[in-house]
Design an enzyme around this catalytic site. Structure first.
Site, PDB file in Angstrom:
ATOM      1  N   HIS A 189      -8.620   7.288   3.501  1.00  0.00           N
ATOM      2  CA  HIS A 189      -8.085   8.621   3.185  1.00  0.00           C
ATOM      3  C   HIS A 189      -9.147   9.459   2.507  1.00  0.00           C
ATOM      4  CE1 HIS A 189      -7.728   6.643  -0.732  1.00  0.00           C
ATOM      5  NE2 HIS A 189      -7.592   7.846  -1.290  1.00  0.00           N
TER       6      HIS A 189
ATOM      7  N   SER B 197      -9.101   4.133  -5.429  1.00  0.00           N
ATOM      8  CA  SER B 197      -8.156   3.124  -5.918  1.00  0.00           C
ATOM      9  C   SER B 197      -7.321   2.512  -4.801  1.00  0.00           C
ATOM     10  CB  SER B 197      -7.257   3.716  -7.000  1.00  0.00           C
ATOM     11  OG  SER B 197      -6.657   4.903  -6.552  1.00  0.00           O
TER      12      SER B 197
ATOM     13  N   CYS C 185       0.434   3.323   3.466  1.00  0.00           N
ATOM     14  CA  CYS C 185       0.793   2.819   4.792  1.00  0.00           C
ATOM     15  C   CYS C 185       2.103   3.476   5.267  1.00  0.00           C
ATOM     16  CB  CYS C 185       0.954   1.293   4.751  1.00  0.00           C
ATOM     17  SG  CYS C 185      -0.603   0.394   5.024  1.00  0.00           S
TER      18      CYS C 185
ATOM     19  N   GLN D 148      -9.632  13.515   0.296  1.00  0.00           N
ATOM     20  CA  GLN D 148      -8.899  14.432  -0.573  1.00  0.00           C
ATOM     21  C   GLN D 148      -9.353  15.870  -0.325  1.00  0.00           C
ATOM     22  OE1 GLN D 148      -8.041  13.329  -4.637  1.00  0.00           O
ATOM     23  NE2 GLN D 148      -9.257  11.465  -4.451  1.00  0.00           N
TER      24      GLN D 148
ATOM     25  N   GLU E 251     -25.343  26.383  -4.857  1.00  0.00           N
ATOM     26  CA  GLU E 251     -25.894  26.362  -3.495  1.00  0.00           C
ATOM     27  C   GLU E 251     -25.790  27.745  -2.845  1.00  0.00           C
ATOM     28  OE1 GLU E 251     -25.160  21.664  -2.216  1.00  0.00           O
ATOM     29  OE2 GLU E 251     -24.451  23.277  -0.928  1.00  0.00           O
TER      30      GLU E 251
ATOM     31  N   HIS F  69      -4.306   0.402   8.041  1.00  0.00           N
ATOM     32  CA  HIS F  69      -4.810   0.165   6.687  1.00  0.00           C
ATOM     33  C   HIS F  69      -6.286  -0.237   6.693  1.00  0.00           C
ATOM     34  CE1 HIS F  69      -4.151  -0.873   2.432  1.00  0.00           C
ATOM     35  NE2 HIS F  69      -4.809  -1.997   2.633  1.00  0.00           N
TER      36      HIS F  69
ATOM     37  N   LYS G  24     -27.885   1.352  -6.970  1.00  0.00           N
ATOM     38  CA  LYS G  24     -28.740   2.167  -7.812  1.00  0.00           C
ATOM     39  C   LYS G  24     -27.887   2.730  -8.945  1.00  0.00           C
ATOM     40  CE  LYS G  24     -31.995   4.926  -9.326  1.00  0.00           C
ATOM     41  NZ  LYS G  24     -33.136   4.367 -10.102  1.00  0.00           N
ATOM     42  N   PHE G  25     -28.377   2.601 -10.181  1.00  0.00           N
ATOM     43  CA  PHE G  25     -27.701   3.211 -11.315  1.00  0.00           C
ATOM     44  C   PHE G  25     -28.395   4.521 -11.650  1.00  0.00           C
ATOM     45  CE2 PHE G  25     -26.475  -1.205 -11.710  1.00  0.00           C
ATOM     46  CZ  PHE G  25     -25.165  -1.132 -12.150  1.00  0.00           C
TER      47      PHE G  25
ATOM     48  N   HIS H 257      -6.938   1.992   1.822  1.00  0.00           N
ATOM     49  CA  HIS H 257      -6.397   2.642   3.025  1.00  0.00           C
ATOM     50  C   HIS H 257      -7.194   3.932   3.268  1.00  0.00           C
ATOM     51  CE1 HIS H 257      -2.825   3.103   5.808  1.00  0.00           C
ATOM     52  NE2 HIS H 257      -3.611   4.127   6.069  1.00  0.00           N
TER      53      HIS H 257
ATOM     54  N   ASP I  58       0.117  13.208  -6.149  1.00  0.00           N
ATOM     55  CA  ASP I  58       1.131  13.070  -7.185  1.00  0.00           C
ATOM     56  C   ASP I  58       0.544  13.280  -8.585  1.00  0.00           C
ATOM     57  OD1 ASP I  58       3.231  12.356  -5.346  1.00  0.00           O
ATOM     58  OD2 ASP I  58       2.300  10.380  -5.159  1.00  0.00           O
TER      59      ASP I  58
ATOM     60  N   CYS J  36       0.831  -1.207   0.000  1.00  0.00           N
ATOM     61  CA  CYS J  36       0.000   0.000   0.000  1.00  0.00           C
ATOM     62  C   CYS J  36       0.863   1.254   0.000  1.00  0.00           C
ATOM     63  CB  CYS J  36      -0.905  -0.011   1.231  1.00  0.00           C
ATOM     64  SG  CYS J  36      -1.713   1.569   1.530  1.00  0.00           S
TER      65      CYS J  36
ATOM     66  N   ASN K 277     -13.800   9.703  -1.293  1.00  0.00           N
ATOM     67  CA  ASN K 277     -14.383   8.610  -2.075  1.00  0.00           C
ATOM     68  C   ASN K 277     -14.099   7.337  -1.320  1.00  0.00           C
ATOM     69  OD1 ASN K 277     -15.266  10.109  -4.325  1.00  0.00           O
ATOM     70  ND2 ASN K 277     -13.189  10.134  -5.156  1.00  0.00           N
TER      71      ASN K 277
ATOM     72  N   PHE L  52     -32.349   7.875 -17.860  1.00  0.00           N
ATOM     73  CA  PHE L  52     -33.299   8.930 -17.530  1.00  0.00           C
ATOM     74  C   PHE L  52     -32.651   9.952 -16.599  1.00  0.00           C
ATOM     75  CE2 PHE L  52     -36.765  11.005 -15.276  1.00  0.00           C
ATOM     76  CZ  PHE L  52     -37.535  11.427 -16.344  1.00  0.00           C
TER      77      PHE L  52
HETATM   78  O1  G1P Z   1      -7.973  10.955  -7.232  1.00  0.00           O
HETATM   79  P1  G1P Z   1      -8.324   9.499  -7.296  1.00  0.00           P
HETATM   80  O2  G1P Z   1      -8.787   8.952  -5.978  1.00  0.00           O
HETATM   81  O3  G1P Z   1      -7.229   8.669  -7.901  1.00  0.00           O
HETATM   82  O4  G1P Z   1      -9.554   9.417  -8.310  1.00  0.00           O
HETATM   83  C1  G1P Z   1     -10.905   9.364  -7.968  1.00  0.00           C
HETATM   84  O5  G1P Z   1     -11.402  10.609  -7.471  1.00  0.00           O
HETATM   85  C2  G1P Z   1     -11.391  11.707  -8.389  1.00  0.00           C
HETATM   86  C3  G1P Z   1     -12.055  12.889  -7.717  1.00  0.00           C
HETATM   87  O6  G1P Z   1     -13.387  12.628  -7.351  1.00  0.00           O
HETATM   88  C4  G1P Z   1     -12.080  11.345  -9.700  1.00  0.00           C
HETATM   89  O7  G1P Z   1     -11.890  12.373 -10.638  1.00  0.00           O
HETATM   90  C5  G1P Z   1     -11.535  10.034 -10.280  1.00  0.00           C
HETATM   91  O8  G1P Z   1     -12.277   9.672 -11.426  1.00  0.00           O
HETATM   92  C6  G1P Z   1     -11.646   8.958  -9.213  1.00  0.00           C
HETATM   93  O9  G1P Z   1     -11.143   7.731  -9.706  1.00  0.00           O
HETATM   94  O1  G1P Z   2     -35.596   0.549 -16.299  1.00  0.00           O
HETATM   95  P1  G1P Z   2     -34.393  -0.349 -16.124  1.00  0.00           P
HETATM   96  O2  G1P Z   2     -33.639  -0.577 -17.403  1.00  0.00           O
HETATM   97  O3  G1P Z   2     -34.720  -1.629 -15.414  1.00  0.00           O
HETATM   98  O4  G1P Z   2     -33.428   0.455 -15.148  1.00  0.00           O
HETATM   99  C1  G1P Z   2     -32.348   1.261 -15.530  1.00  0.00           C
HETATM  100  O5  G1P Z   2     -32.757   2.478 -16.128  1.00  0.00           O
HETATM  101  C2  G1P Z   2     -33.503   3.383 -15.316  1.00  0.00           C
HETATM  102  C3  G1P Z   2     -33.721   4.662 -16.089  1.00  0.00           C
HETATM  103  O6  G1P Z   2     -32.511   5.291 -16.452  1.00  0.00           O
HETATM  104  C4  G1P Z   2     -32.773   3.663 -13.981  1.00  0.00           C
HETATM  105  O7  G1P Z   2     -33.618   4.396 -13.134  1.00  0.00           O
HETATM  106  C5  G1P Z   2     -32.371   2.364 -13.286  1.00  0.00           C
HETATM  107  O8  G1P Z   2     -31.614   2.658 -12.130  1.00  0.00           O
HETATM  108  C6  G1P Z   2     -31.560   1.522 -14.264  1.00  0.00           C
HETATM  109  O9  G1P Z   2     -31.168   0.313 -13.659  1.00  0.00           O
END
Ligand code: G1P
Ligand code: G1P
Lengths: 377, 377
Positions: free
Chosen positions: A169, A164, A55, A171, A185, A116, A340-341, A167, A78, A52, A156, A345
């Site tokens: 942390h 990535s 660490c 930012q 806002e 870690h 949740k994706f 450990h 970096d 890591c 994150n 939409f």
């Molecule tokens: O800086 P990291 O941890 O390598 O990267 C992560 O956080 C960043 C800031 O939210 C994002 O832009 C990157 O896509 C994500 O992988």
């Molecule tokens: O309707 P689906 O294909 O099952 O679901 C997908 O598309 C939707 C609309 O973008 C999203 O709200 C869901 O989270 C996603 O999994």
């Protein structure tokens, strides 16, 4: 005619901080899920990992060797997304629709602890206090640098959130511009402070003007604690699933007893209770699906503190209309492996959520504050 | 002093459609990636899958049996996010910050083709024309329903984009409200139409007012095609990586020869060239990393067509200020398995991208229009 039931009838709620709607479709929770599942979040991590780069004593990607630090540690990223001056001026725009704005700044990484394997949810509250102290230090230090306008502190957590390295942390990206979201806002907080609002006992902002977030937090703390959106509160802070939450278990964490523009304005007591509630929120999160709960967290507060040679009295400083708050945006929906994706939409039209914020808050209220890995068996 | 180089120096670009910035940090592409990698997108799919609830003749989740359809097929989503009336009126808000807006509508699924394995990138152009016809049909049909204000057509492609079935299909959500994002685009298009812009040969919108997207597309088509942002164009359409792109290989696809408010305004010729460019764009996408390239795609256009009893002349109809365009938002960044995460800073502050839109366009221009799976070996 059937009466309106928020957990059955689709409806839209407005987020007054951003002026954007969320579409709430609670009946969709019954939908079977045949799509992608997430790999388990790394469980049994070692206390120290020789591979890591965060660490103590190990060598980082850039070649530097970490100190054998004992609490927190801060270093410059970096692969920073923004760089210190000199920043050459961009050429004039080839068309008014194609503008380039220069930006400068710096990116810091803040390691939470030498261990870690100890995330916020498993760290002693005293160690979380040390992290809060580091946030205050970096907020002041970066904010005092020539040209810096905003200091964005975030974390994150979890590979599913683009982290990535497990450990623990966070930012800090400090920029010469106020980024879009905190900027919008601030605009909406300022607008609200100029409106006539019904008198309430909520704390007020500078010059006695109303503060949207103080009003909102005050209302939620006073609402029915069995059916409401409050997850947990202590003497100074409340953690709630906001009325306009987008992510299934989104939380907003904010002080509700007085108007507080930034972490630099916190008293020693308020920092202690901040650490306390951070510990409680993250423990509940981990306990919800018995996993190391992934999220992105961000601190929103006033832009940088005024430099000491500015003569604006504190109560006339417009930036003090900001009220300190944290957003937690966790992707999981049904279990440790089903997220949740926010896709088609949501990307093209507006965010859509499946369970109601009230249902999410009830689930989180039902979680223990003893971490599942630390329970006696 | 060093001259400004967009592929070295961090900078911000403004998206005039949404009024939001993107932070461009091109030097970050050199960063090593040790985080999560994506599983390969399902390759060798069968032409027919007996388990698939979208294949011809199979039974769906809701119990209905699919026709043995030969081209496209449309059905109502069994787990719709919005429902038809009656929609009970929500109670009055307990606080002005906690408002509920009723919403109604319907959700359709549009299967692109009986073949389980043929995405847009592999379908004959004639079959893509049939999909475009279906989009027009559903746009008009749903738009004619009482109370519907906006018809959002979109596609989630790939498990990584939350798509739960690889059988090629898209969705159409029709709502009694204009969703946030198209709403804010319409506001900004309207605002631009009222400004004084330098004279150009670009097509104009209704009443001779300037159209931001016609202006923009016209500028890009005329710019240097070796170093610019255009990926591919034909007689009517241009596909480009917009100046303000957020996703690494984001594309905006739009007509550039005349102002066109919606798919219902397309001529027969323009529909043919639409199918042609959709085929070319999706083939280039698949060829970029030799995989079935995931994305979310959305069509933005005018709100529903006026009902026949409305007397506004076409050139005075404000909604005709909209200019038809498609957004493609694909997550992949470096390879078939390494995506861009829009997380912490992006969720809490503003979107950040690693390579420049110009670099992305050059990569896509370099891709073949013969699908890698259909090449002679
Ligand atoms: O800086 P990291 O941890 O390598 O990267 C992560 O956080 C960043 C800031 O939210 C994002 O832009 C990157 O896509 C994500 O992988
Ligand atoms: O309707 P689906 O294909 O099952 O679901 C997908 O598309 C939707 C609309 O973008 C999203 O709200 C869901 O989270 C996603 O999994």
């Amino acid at each position: 005619t059937t009466p309106f039931d928020p957990s059955t009838h689709p409806h839209r709620r407005l987020n007054p901080l951003t002026n954007e709607y969320v579409l709430v479709s609670p009946h969709r929770t019954k939908r079977p899920w045949l799509g992608q599942t997430e790999p388990p979040q790394s469980l049994n991590l070692p206390e120290y990992d020789p591979q890591c780069y965060l660490c103590p004593g190990n060598t980082r990607a850039g070649g530097q060797k970490n100190d054998v630090y004992e609490h927190t540690m801060v270093f410059e990223n970096d692969f920073a997304a923004v760089l210190p001056p000199p920043c050459p001026a961009p050429p004039p725009a080839p068309h008014p629709l194609l503008t380039t704005e220069p930006v400068q700044g710096g990116c810091d990484v803040l390691i939470f602890h030498p261990r870690h394997d100890l995330t916020l949810a498993r760290l002693p509250v005293l160690d979380i206090e040390r992290i809060i102290e580091e946030w205050c230090t970096v907020y002041k230090k970066r904010g005092a640098q020539e040209g810096i306008e905003y200091v964005q502190i975030f974390e994150n957590k979890g590979a599913i959130m683009g982290c990535s390295n497990p450990h623990p942390h966070g930012q800090v990206w400090s920029l010469s511009a106020i980024p879009s979201l905190p900027g919008s806002e601030l605009t909406n907080l300022r607008r609200y402070s100029l409106t006539d609002v019904a008198p309430s006992d909520a704390p007020r902002g500078p010059l006695g003007r109303p503060c949207m977030l103080c009003e909102y937090a005050h209302f939620e703390v006073g609402a029915d604690s069995e059916t409401g959106r409050v997850v947990v509160k202590n003497d100074d802070w409340v953690a709630l699933v906001p009325w306009w939450a987008v992510w299934p278990f989104e939380i907003m964490l904010l002080p509700y007893k007085r108007h507080i523009p930034s972490i630099a304005h916190l008293t020693a007591e308020e920092k202690k209770s901040f650490a306390d509630i951070l510990s409680k929120v993250t423990k509940r999160y981990d306990n919800l699906f018995s996993c190391s709960f992934a999220y992105s967290m961000g601190i929103h507060q006033r832009p940088v503190l005024p430099s000491s040679d500015t003569a604006i009295p504190e109560d006339q400083d417009e930036d003090n209309l900001a009220h300190l708050h944290l957003h937690f945006s966790p992707p999981l929906l049904r279990s440790a492996s089903v997220r949740k994706f926010l896709v088609g939409f949501e990307m093209m039209a507006e965010p859509q959520r499946d369970l109601t914020p009230e249902q999410a808050a009830a689930r989180l209220r039902g979680c223990s504050e003893v971490h599942y890995l630390d329970r006696e068996v």
